[in-house]
Each structure stands twice: as C-alpha cells, then as structure tokens.
Design an enzyme around this catalytic site. Structure first.
Site, PDB file in Angstrom:
ATOM      1  N   THR A 134       9.262   1.767   8.434  1.00 48.90           N
ATOM      2  CA  THR A 134       9.678   2.945   7.679  1.00 48.90           C
ATOM      3  C   THR A 134      10.410   3.950   8.562  1.00 48.90           C
ATOM      4  O   THR A 134      10.168   4.000   9.783  1.00 48.90           O
ATOM      5  CB  THR A 134       8.425   3.621   7.073  1.00 48.90           C
ATOM      6  OG1 THR A 134       8.772   4.920   6.605  1.00 48.90           O
ATOM      7  CG2 THR A 134       7.311   3.793   8.100  1.00 48.90           C
ATOM      8  N   ASP A 135      11.240   4.773   7.940  1.00 45.61           N
ATOM      9  CA  ASP A 135      11.901   5.851   8.707  1.00 45.61           C
ATOM     10  C   ASP A 135      10.917   6.956   9.091  1.00 45.61           C
ATOM     11  O   ASP A 135      11.238   7.811   9.915  1.00 45.61           O
ATOM     12  CB  ASP A 135      13.077   6.435   7.903  1.00 45.61           C
ATOM     13  CG  ASP A 135      12.669   7.082   6.579  1.00 45.61           C
ATOM     14  OD1 ASP A 135      11.487   6.990   6.185  1.00 45.61           O
ATOM     15  OD2 ASP A 135      13.552   7.684   5.920  1.00 45.61           O
ATOM     16  N   GLU A 136       9.702   6.928   8.487  1.00 45.63           N
ATOM     17  CA  GLU A 136       8.760   8.029   8.742  1.00 45.63           C
ATOM     18  C   GLU A 136       8.270   8.041  10.193  1.00 45.63           C
ATOM     19  O   GLU A 136       7.744   9.039  10.665  1.00 45.63           O
ATOM     20  CB  GLU A 136       7.592   7.968   7.741  1.00 45.63           C
ATOM     21  CG  GLU A 136       8.116   8.014   6.318  1.00 45.63           C
ATOM     22  CD  GLU A 136       7.070   8.247   5.238  1.00 45.63           C
ATOM     23  OE1 GLU A 136       6.011   8.801   5.533  1.00 45.63           O
ATOM     24  OE2 GLU A 136       7.352   7.868   4.084  1.00 45.63           O
ATOM     25  N   TYR A 160      -0.348   7.656   8.299  1.00 43.84           N
ATOM     26  CA  TYR A 160       0.464   6.507   7.857  1.00 43.84           C
ATOM     27  C   TYR A 160       1.572   6.219   8.859  1.00 43.84           C
ATOM     28  O   TYR A 160       1.711   5.094   9.358  1.00 43.84           O
ATOM     29  CB  TYR A 160       1.058   6.776   6.465  1.00 43.84           C
ATOM     30  CG  TYR A 160       2.182   5.822   6.088  1.00 43.84           C
ATOM     31  CD1 TYR A 160       1.947   4.461   5.944  1.00 43.84           C
ATOM     32  CD2 TYR A 160       3.493   6.282   5.895  1.00 43.84           C
ATOM     33  CE1 TYR A 160       2.979   3.577   5.616  1.00 43.84           C
ATOM     34  CE2 TYR A 160       4.527   5.416   5.569  1.00 43.84           C
ATOM     35  CZ  TYR A 160       4.263   4.061   5.430  1.00 43.84           C
ATOM     36  OH  TYR A 160       5.281   3.195   5.123  1.00 43.84           O
ATOM     37  N   LYS A 164       2.222   2.961  11.381  1.00 44.88           N
ATOM     38  CA  LYS A 164       3.436   2.125  11.342  1.00 44.88           C
ATOM     39  C   LYS A 164       4.152   2.184  12.698  1.00 44.88           C
ATOM     40  O   LYS A 164       4.654   1.161  13.187  1.00 44.88           O
ATOM     41  CB  LYS A 164       4.384   2.593  10.227  1.00 44.88           C
ATOM     42  CG  LYS A 164       3.886   2.352   8.806  1.00 44.88           C
ATOM     43  CD  LYS A 164       3.738   0.881   8.426  1.00 44.88           C
ATOM     44  CE  LYS A 164       5.045   0.153   8.326  1.00 44.88           C
ATOM     45  NZ  LYS A 164       4.859  -1.225   7.784  1.00 44.88           N
TER      46      LYS A 164
HETATM   47  P1  NAD Z   1       2.734  -1.376  -1.433  1.00 47.65           P
HETATM   48  O1  NAD Z   1       1.597  -0.461  -1.100  1.00 47.65           O
HETATM   49  O2  NAD Z   1       3.351  -1.318  -2.795  1.00 47.65           O
HETATM   50  O3  NAD Z   1       2.309  -2.911  -1.194  1.00 47.65           O
HETATM   51  C1  NAD Z   1       1.569  -3.309  -0.087  1.00 47.65           C
HETATM   52  C2  NAD Z   1       1.067  -4.724  -0.348  1.00 47.65           C
HETATM   53  O4  NAD Z   1       0.324  -5.138   0.814  1.00 47.65           O
HETATM   54  C3  NAD Z   1       0.125  -4.834  -1.544  1.00 47.65           C
HETATM   55  O5  NAD Z   1       0.451  -5.952  -2.324  1.00 47.65           O
HETATM   56  C4  NAD Z   1      -1.246  -4.983  -0.913  1.00 47.65           C
HETATM   57  O6  NAD Z   1      -2.162  -5.741  -1.708  1.00 47.65           O
HETATM   58  C5  NAD Z   1      -0.901  -5.713   0.386  1.00 47.65           C
HETATM   59  N1  NAD Z   1      -1.911  -5.475   1.434  1.00 47.65           N
HETATM   60  C6  NAD Z   1      -2.423  -4.275   1.814  1.00 47.65           C
HETATM   61  N2  NAD Z   1      -3.340  -4.450   2.783  1.00 47.65           N
HETATM   62  C7  NAD Z   1      -3.392  -5.789   3.033  1.00 47.65           C
HETATM   63  C8  NAD Z   1      -4.131  -6.589   3.928  1.00 47.65           C
HETATM   64  N3  NAD Z   1      -5.038  -6.041   4.762  1.00 47.65           N
HETATM   65  N4  NAD Z   1      -3.938  -7.925   3.940  1.00 47.65           N
HETATM   66  C9  NAD Z   1      -3.019  -8.493   3.103  1.00 47.65           C
HETATM   67  N5  NAD Z   1      -2.306  -7.782   2.207  1.00 47.65           N
HETATM   68  C10 NAD Z   1      -2.476  -6.445   2.182  1.00 47.65           C
HETATM   69  O7  NAD Z   1       3.816  -1.101  -0.295  1.00 47.65           O
HETATM   70  P2  NAD Z   1       5.403  -1.066  -0.383  1.00 47.65           P
HETATM   71  O8  NAD Z   1       5.832   0.267  -0.823  1.00 47.65           O
HETATM   72  O9  NAD Z   1       5.859  -2.269  -1.108  1.00 47.65           O
HETATM   73  O10 NAD Z   1       5.774  -1.206   1.162  1.00 47.65           O
HETATM   74  C11 NAD Z   1       5.878  -2.490   1.764  1.00 47.65           C
HETATM   75  C12 NAD Z   1       6.239  -2.310   3.236  1.00 47.65           C
HETATM   76  O11 NAD Z   1       7.463  -1.589   3.346  1.00 47.65           O
HETATM   77  C13 NAD Z   1       5.184  -1.525   4.019  1.00 47.65           C
HETATM   78  O12 NAD Z   1       5.073  -2.120   5.291  1.00 47.65           O
HETATM   79  C14 NAD Z   1       5.791  -0.125   4.125  1.00 47.65           C
HETATM   80  O13 NAD Z   1       5.357   0.519   5.305  1.00 47.65           O
HETATM   81  C15 NAD Z   1       7.269  -0.446   4.176  1.00 47.65           C
HETATM   82  N6  NAD Z   1       8.158   0.610   3.639  1.00 47.65           N
HETATM   83  C16 NAD Z   1       7.931   1.139   2.399  1.00 47.65           C
HETATM   84  C17 NAD Z   1       8.822   2.105   1.905  1.00 47.65           C
HETATM   85  C18 NAD Z   1       8.654   2.687   0.518  1.00 47.65           C
HETATM   86  O14 NAD Z   1       9.409   3.592   0.145  1.00 47.65           O
HETATM   87  N7  NAD Z   1       7.727   2.210  -0.293  1.00 47.65           N
HETATM   88  C19 NAD Z   1       9.923   2.517   2.679  1.00 47.65           C
HETATM   89  C20 NAD Z   1      10.102   1.927   3.943  1.00 47.65           C
HETATM   90  C21 NAD Z   1       9.226   0.980   4.405  1.00 47.65           C
HETATM   91  P1  TYD Z   2       5.916   9.801  -1.846  1.00 50.88           P
HETATM   92  O1  TYD Z   2       6.460   9.090  -3.020  1.00 50.88           O
HETATM   93  O2  TYD Z   2       4.436   9.861  -1.654  1.00 50.88           O
HETATM   94  O3  TYD Z   2       6.640   9.176  -0.554  1.00 50.88           O
HETATM   95  P2  TYD Z   2       6.592   9.665   1.007  1.00 50.88           P
HETATM   96  O4  TYD Z   2       5.501  10.629   1.189  1.00 50.88           O
HETATM   97  O5  TYD Z   2       6.358   8.402   1.723  1.00 50.88           O
HETATM   98  O6  TYD Z   2       7.951  10.263   1.260  1.00 50.88           O
HETATM   99  O7  TYD Z   2       6.431  11.287  -1.875  1.00 50.88           O
HETATM  100  C1  TYD Z   2       7.816  11.608  -1.893  1.00 50.88           C
HETATM  101  C2  TYD Z   2       7.948  13.106  -1.794  1.00 50.88           C
HETATM  102  O8  TYD Z   2       7.417  13.707  -2.976  1.00 50.88           O
HETATM  103  C3  TYD Z   2       7.155  13.702  -0.641  1.00 50.88           C
HETATM  104  O9  TYD Z   2       7.906  14.795  -0.097  1.00 50.88           O
HETATM  105  C4  TYD Z   2       5.885  14.216  -1.290  1.00 50.88           C
HETATM  106  C5  TYD Z   2       6.343  14.610  -2.677  1.00 50.88           C
HETATM  107  N1  TYD Z   2       5.356  14.450  -3.776  1.00 50.88           N
HETATM  108  C6  TYD Z   2       5.137  15.509  -4.668  1.00 50.88           C
HETATM  109  O10 TYD Z   2       5.732  16.591  -4.572  1.00 50.88           O
HETATM  110  N2  TYD Z   2       4.229  15.306  -5.671  1.00 50.88           N
HETATM  111  C7  TYD Z   2       3.549  14.144  -5.825  1.00 50.88           C
HETATM  112  O11 TYD Z   2       2.719  14.026  -6.760  1.00 50.88           O
HETATM  113  C8  TYD Z   2       3.804  13.071  -4.903  1.00 50.88           C
HETATM  114  C9  TYD Z   2       3.072  11.755  -5.030  1.00 50.88           C
HETATM  115  C10 TYD Z   2       4.720  13.280  -3.901  1.00 50.88           C
END
Ligand code: NAD
Ligand code: TYD
Length: 356
Positions: A134-136, A160, A164
C-alpha cells in the site's frame, strides 16, 4: 490436467484478491490458480462464484500465520509464483486490535517468504514472489506539490501501515539476503465492486441507500488517491509478468479527492439513481470524531509503472464510480448478506472440515 505454471494467490476471497483471481483464471487457462484464504470477516467466496468451477481454479482454506500449514501447502503444490494479498486491511481495526495486524501482515508474510525460500532452494528460474502493498507505508503528505515515488522514505503512522511496511522490508530482505526473486507494488486507495462495506465508498453507498447517517471523520479534509480495482488487478498482472526482479512499482490513479467532496459526489450520484431530489442525501452527512493519527493526504506518482510497463488506468473516476454504483444497485443482496452475517454462515460452513 497439466498446467504451464501453478500460482498461489493469497487473500483471493477479499476485495482486490477476488478481482486478481478472476483476471488470472479467465486470462490464463494455462495456469493453475490456487486461492489460499482464511475467510476472515473480509473474505467472501461469493465474490468468486463465477469462476469457482473453472478447471484451473482451486480454493484452499487456511491461515498464513500457521507455519506448518503453509509449509504443507508448498509441499502439496509446486508453486512457480506467489501473489500475496492476504492481509488485515482496515486502518480503524488496526487501531483497536494492532496485534492481529502484526500476526497476519508481518508473521504471515514471513511464513510465505520462508516457505518459498525453502521450497525453491536457490533454483529461482521462472519463480517470482509478488508482494502487494500500500502507499500508506510512505506516511502522509502535506505539500500539495509532493507525491510518493518508489524512493520516498517509509514513514508509516498507523498500526496497519506499520505492519505493511514491516512486511515490505522482509520481502526486500529476502531478495537481498537469499536472492529470492521478488517484486513489490504500493498502490493507492482502491474502489469498485465487492468492496467490503466498512470502507468509505461502499459504507457511504450502503448508508445513503438505507437513509442512515454518513459518518465523515473530522472535517472531511483528508485526501485520498482513488483507483478502480480492476485497474489495480491489471497492474498486478503486468508487474507479475514483466516487472523487473527486485523492483518496486507505485500504482495510483492520479485521482485525488477530499473525503467530503467525494461523499458529496456519491450523495448526488445516489440521489439520481434513487430518483430523489439531488441534494437530499447530503443531509445525512454527520461529522464524527476524527480517526486517531489520521493521515492527511496520500498521492501516488505512477510514472515508473507507466513508462516501464505501459500501464495506465482504463477508466476515468466518473466511469469507474458509475460502474461501482451500478454494481451495488444490481447486487444489493451481496451487501445484505454481509450486514446480516449470512455470507459467513453459508460459505465458511462449506469449508469448515477442510484444512485450516
Ligand atoms: P480485504 O480485507 O478485502 O481482503 C483480505 C483477504 O485476506 C480476505 O479474503 C481475508 O479472508 C484474507 N485473509 C486475512 N487474513 C488472512 C490470513 N491470516 N490467512 C489467509 N487469508 C487471510 O483486503 P483488500 O482491500 O482486498 O487488500 C488486499 C491487499 O491489497 C492487502 O495486502 C492490502 O494491504 C493491499 N492494498 C489494499 C488497498 C485498498 O485500497 N483496499 C490499497 C493498496 C493495497
Ligand atoms: P478507508 O476507506 O478506511 O481507507 P484508508 O483509511 O485506508 O484510506 O478511508 C478512506 C478515507 O475516508 C480516510 O481518510 C478515512 C475516511 N473515512 C471517513 O471519513 N468515514 C468513514 O466512515 C470511513 C470508513 C472512512
């Protein structure tokens, strides 16, 4: 059936993972795709019901934190590649339960790295470990002219992002120390179909539909760079196949939105779809206590990925958001199964007797 390659995708039942699994299963019938997922609250096999009977798809129910299980899985299959997405992914949950993030994101990643190292035993021809991050990990930006590039110093500020960042360091350490062939990508915020309704965009869509308050943290001034999930999956495909060994690629939509502006846009889009007077849903906005340590702004410079691999987003934000809203309208039962808890009862019970 013999396959050209066997690829392990972890976290394939989650939001992004399910789009990556679908893309690989459909695009590469010559690959066997093994989806390993623990089916935590975020995992939902309904996301994959359109591909689960494909002959090149296998589901394995298990936990990446369980070292013995992971070693057995690497013994059962001869993996040529790993695309690692499994993680605890929600910042708010990391604030209330940081150790769950240390276990899955740090220890789980190290278990996979060790298993790959011990299985491949220095014979790395045709092998690749792809870590999805992630970019975070870069922290927060203040100066509007600044963007995260691949060389930006790490400065994670939430449990988080710290977990990561730690996993990213281990992946690069295994490359440096043992020569493990790796690639890492750091992506901005994703949105799209199958997004779990604890995250901003699906939470707002669901609450607007149900006339519930729309909780905006602080003043809604935080900025995120939003990318359509299918474009992230396309980037993962490009990087997995053509990214240079040992390299990191930033992925982003060049699409920054202040949270409040984004919530306004969603309200107006939803009002049109619900045939309400535009402006109605904005009345549901409720300012709530800010998230602890809330990062102000994320913004990605994806020039390296674009120049080296020719990737670029395939949809504008307007198109992607419209597709997303349409998907939720066509699939309300998906979100209702989540809010009722039924999704876990049904799908998890199918696998409760399989390996853990
Ligand atoms: P998500 O939370 O929707 O899905 C995570 C999946 O991992 C789920 O299916 C869960 O059951 C599985 N999981 C969790 N713990 C586990 C374990 N101990 N063993 C096996 N499986 C397990 O997450 P996402 O949003 O799809 O993100 C996927 C990846 O992409 C993550 O690594 C996250 O850090 C990265 N990422 C997400 C975003 C975003 O905006 N969502 C952006 C950049 C990077
Ligand atoms: P989120 O979807 O949790 O992603 P991330 O924290 O990984 O960026 O949140 C996106 C942005 O929205 C973040 O600045 C937090 C804000 N947010 C709210 O204002 N209200 C909410 O209920 C949630 C879930 C997030």
């Amino acid at each position: 059936m013999t396959f050209e390659k066997t690829i392990l995708i972890t976290g394939g039942a989650g939001f992004i993972g399910s789009h990556v699994v679908r893309l690989f299963v459909n695009k590469y019938p010559q690959y066997q795709i093994v989806n390993l997922d623990k089916l935590t609250y975020a995992g939902n096999l309904e996301n994959l019901k359109d591909v689960d009977s494909n002959p090149n798809y296998k589901f394995e129910h298990g936990d990446i934190v369980d070292e013995n299980y992971i070693n057995e899985l690497f013994g059962k299959y001869s993996f040529d590649g790993v695309i690692h997405l499994a993680a605890e992914s929600h910042v708010d949950r990391s604030i209330t339960d940081p150790m769950a993030f240390v276990k899955t994101n740090v220890i789980g990643t190290c278990n996979l790295l060790n298993a790959a190292k011990n299985t491949w035993k220095g014979n790395f021809e045709g092998k690749r470990f792809y870590h999805v991050s992630t970019d975070e990990v870069y922290g927060e930006l203040h100066d509007p002219s600044e963007f995260f590039v691949e060389t930006t110093s790490y400065d994670p500020r939430s449990p988080y992002s710290a977990s990561k960042a730690s996993s990213d360091h281990f992946v690069r350490a295994y490359h440096n120390t043992y020569g493990l062939p790796i690639v890492v990508s750091n992506c901005s915020n994703n949105y799209g179909p199958n997004h779990f309704p604890e995250k901003l965009i699906p939470l707002m869509i669901n609450n607007i539909k149900n006339g519930k308050p729309l909780p905006v943290y602080g003043k809604g001034e935080n900025v995120r760079d939003w990318l359509f999930v299918k474009d992230h999956a396309r980037a993962i495909d490009n990087i997995f196949h053509d990214g240079r060994n040992g390299e990191t690629y930033n992925i982003g939509g060049n699409n920054e939105w202040k949270n409040l502006d984004l919530v306004h846009l969603l309200c107006d889009l939803m009002d049109s779809r619900l045939e309400k007077e535009v402006g109605t849903s904005r009345n549901l906005i409720t300012y709530v206590t800010d998230r602890a340590g809330h990062d102000l702004r994320y913004a990605i410079d994806a020039t390296k990925l674009m120049n080296e691999l020719g990737w670029e987003p395939s949809v504008t934000f307007e198109e992607g958001l419209a597709q997303t809203v349409d998907w939720y309208f066509d699939n309300w039962s998906w979100i209702e199964n989540i809010t009722s808890g039924d999704y876990q009862k049904y799908y998890t019970s199918m696998y409760e007797n399989s390996s853990k």
